[in-house]
Every structure is written in C-alpha cells, then in structure tokens.
Enzyme design. Structure first.
Site, PDB file in Angstrom:
ATOM      1  N   HIS A  61     -12.113  64.958 -29.574  1.00 54.42           N
ATOM      2  CA  HIS A  61     -11.944  66.159 -30.395  1.00 54.42           C
ATOM      3  C   HIS A  61     -10.483  66.533 -30.522  1.00 54.42           C
ATOM      4  O   HIS A  61      -9.628  66.014 -29.809  1.00 54.42           O
ATOM      5  CB  HIS A  61     -12.770  67.324 -29.835  1.00 54.42           C
ATOM      6  CG  HIS A  61     -12.420  67.734 -28.444  1.00 54.42           C
ATOM      7  ND1 HIS A  61     -11.348  68.539 -28.141  1.00 54.42           N
ATOM      8  CD2 HIS A  61     -13.022  67.452 -27.259  1.00 54.42           C
ATOM      9  CE1 HIS A  61     -11.301  68.751 -26.835  1.00 54.42           C
ATOM     10  NE2 HIS A  61     -12.309  68.084 -26.277  1.00 54.42           N
ATOM     11  N   CYS A 111     -13.517  64.758 -21.666  1.00 60.52           N
ATOM     12  CA  CYS A 111     -13.401  64.512 -23.107  1.00 60.52           C
ATOM     13  C   CYS A 111     -12.024  63.929 -23.415  1.00 60.52           C
ATOM     14  O   CYS A 111     -11.143  63.895 -22.560  1.00 60.52           O
ATOM     15  CB  CYS A 111     -13.587  65.815 -23.887  1.00 60.52           C
ATOM     16  SG  CYS A 111     -15.294  66.402 -23.914  1.00 60.52           S
TER      17      CYS A 111
END
Length: 170
Positions: free
Chosen positions: A129, A145
């Site tokens: 992201h 992440c």
C-alpha cells in the site's frame, strides 16, 4: 517494444513535478529468471519490490518492510485492490496504539494506507500500500505490510491484476 515503452514510462515518471529521486522507479536487469512477467518479487533484506515486466527485466521500487519480528516470507496472491481505501487498524496495531480510531476514512491525510491498497491473500492480513509517512520508505517500519510512495503504488496498481503472484524473499 516493451523495453521502449518502459523507458518512456520511466522518463515520464522522472520528469513529473514533485517526484523526488527517492520515488523514482528503475527498470533493471533481473538475474533471477525463475519468475514470469507480471510477478511481484519482494526482497525484504534489500527493501525493494520488483515487478517483472519481461524475462530478465523488472521495475524496481524502494519500499518499507516489516519491523524486526514482523517480517515474513512466502508466496501470496493479489486478492483485493482498492483506490483511496479506508483503514481499520488490526487488533495488534490497535493494542499498541489504543488512541487510534476504529476506522480512518479513505483519502484522509491520517490514513496510513495511502492512495492504493493491493491486498494479499489468502488471509488478507498483509498488503502492499501507499503511505502517509513517506520518510519510512527504505526502512523496517510496518507490522508486515509493504509501504510504497503513493506515486509508486499508483504505478504498480495500474500494472497488477487480481491473482498476481507475490513472492516474498529474505
């Protein structure tokens, strides 16, 4: 032809206003020919993400990876794609930061997911992201992440599709 298009894309990206050298993408030779075009390779030790564009060639992006004890390796697949996603902190993040709201709306400058999310599965625990903290790119900063500059995740998002393999290596 693909090499020519990639070179034009890279040149355009480098000339965009507001794009710093830390956000610039490189088209590089890839010595590892095990991976098919369209595959994402993440090398956590390098803090780099590679998108294979043709045999022996990839676009390289600098990323943030998981903190010590939060890194992982293996194969996942793209199972979710969102533009300006809202973010609900996972329980582990909420436990460490109890003052966080239950949801931060998409597009909010406080939203740590940035401009795009490429969700990985099965399981949906991890994602590639954007970020509202660009100074973390190139560091070990997340709960597992992979963070990218918003311009870079927008570029990558346009290249991937559901089911794209993501290979995470040390």
């Amino acid at each position: 032809m693909a090499r020519y298009a990639a070179a034009i894309g890279l040149a355009a990206a480098l000339l965009l206003p507001g794009l710093t050298s830390a956000e610039a993408r490189d088209v590089i030779g890839l010595r590892d020919d095990r991976f098919e075009p369209g595959t994402i390779i993440i090398r956590t030790g390098e803090r780099k993400l590679y998108f294979v564009v043709s045999p022996g060639e990839a676009i390289r992006y600098t990323i943030a990876v998981g903190k010590a004890g939060k890194q992982w390796r293996g194969v996942k697949y793209v199972e979710e794609m969102q533009v300006d996603p809202a973010w609900a902190p996972p329980s582990e993040v909420k436990r460490d930061n109890p003052r966080l709201p239950d949801v931060i709306p998409g597009g909010s400058p406080r939203n740590p997911m940035g401009a795009r999310v490429i969700g990985l599965g099965p399981g949906g625990q991890y994602a590639i992201h954007g970020t509202n903290m660009p100074n973390t790119i190139g560091t070990a900063a997340s709960y597992g992440c992979f963070r990218m500059h918003n311009q870079d995740v927008i570029d990558l998002y346009a290249r991937v599709q559901m089911g794209t393999p993501v290979v995470v290596l040390p």
